[in-house]
Design an enzyme around this catalytic site. Sequence first.
Site: not given
Length: 367
Positions: A181-184, A186, A234, A327-328
């Site tokens: 997780h390289g995104a969002n 974090y 990501r 996702g949703r």
Amino acid sequence: MDIDTSALFAPIVINGHTVKNRISVAPMTRITATEDGRATEMMTRYYERFARGGFGTVITEGIYTDQTFSQGYVGQPGMTDEAQANAWKPTVSGIKAHGALAIAQMMHAGAISQGNRFRDTTVGPSPIQPKGEQMTFYHGKGRYALPSEITEAQIADAINGFAESAKRAIEVAEFDAIEIHGANGYLLDQFLTEYANNRADQWGGPTENRVRLILETLKAVRGKVGAKVPVGVRISQGKVNDHQHKWADGERDAEIIFGSLSEAGADFIHVTEFEAWKPAFAPAGPSLMHLAKRYAPKAAIFANGSLHNVEQAVAALDDGADIVTIGRGALANPDLPRRLSDQGLLNDFDPTILGPLANIKETELVM
Ligand SMILES: Cc1cc2nc3c(=O)[nH]c(=O)nc-3n(C[C@H](O)[C@H](O)[C@H](O)COP(=O)(O)O)c2cc1C
């Protein structure tokens, strides 16, 4: 009018692993693990539904990677010891039983951790107050804590946490593949983000330095899982605590980021934007998925962002994406691929599923 969806159902091979179609579940944190971070029976039922519903790939929620600073949320699952890794086994085998590729997302929350049973304080690239507010549906409240500047030794620990957890995910839990997780917003994305990172060392400054932690993490994970396991990363511009963020150097940053990930041997790159087809850098120009394909032509490109609409999903495959992640739309339609292949109607996403807390609800599991 019927839409030709055949491109969505063509198989693709990623580092020797055949994926049966181009439709993946996007990673979604649902805080339904035990207090000590073990995946639960409810999670097994939740994830298995997506595979049964025809998704070719299932990416898990972000899984924390060490017993120091990585955990972001109360109820988040971990991969930090044998007990946590073993707890994932039924979920992974449930996903694989329906022929889907099982990808574990490895996540370090860094400065935006809002619930960590191992530490009361947070670390980030620099002691800078994160933007935004904690997420209430993950038990958060108010501003994020002011992080301490992560030390060189702690950076080494964080990298090692990703690598050891990835190894456990593959060897013990029996996942097929790893997403870093390289995104969002974090930890890894905090390093990439100019305003969150004012370090003067090799981890800060120009984009080439700010992307270094992602690359070093990728190399360390690769070193532990070996050449044959698909490993991807990501990447996003927007963050959970700053939705509108754009890379300052626009396409030049995209070239550096995607190009270096490709050189470092990423088997796939997962890009996420609010609406995946929009120009990455307004007002006009290519989408982020297009730029990822351009600068990382050897990597499979996973694209995310409001792609549950069938026309947008098909169009994404013509604009650089190899796989679309949902996702949703997947929460509303755990059998979305089946519905698309039958030209069936989709349910609208109902946000009340995620309230007041984002934990998995029994009502989701009746299908
Ligand atoms: C409840 C929820 C939890 C999420 N958790 C994660 C996560 O753990 N890791 C991640 O990379 N993205 C996470 N996301 C972002 C989704 O992967 C995805 O980018 C977002 O939902 C937009 O895609 P969509 O338009 O198909 O919903 C989460 C999204 C939602 C709705």
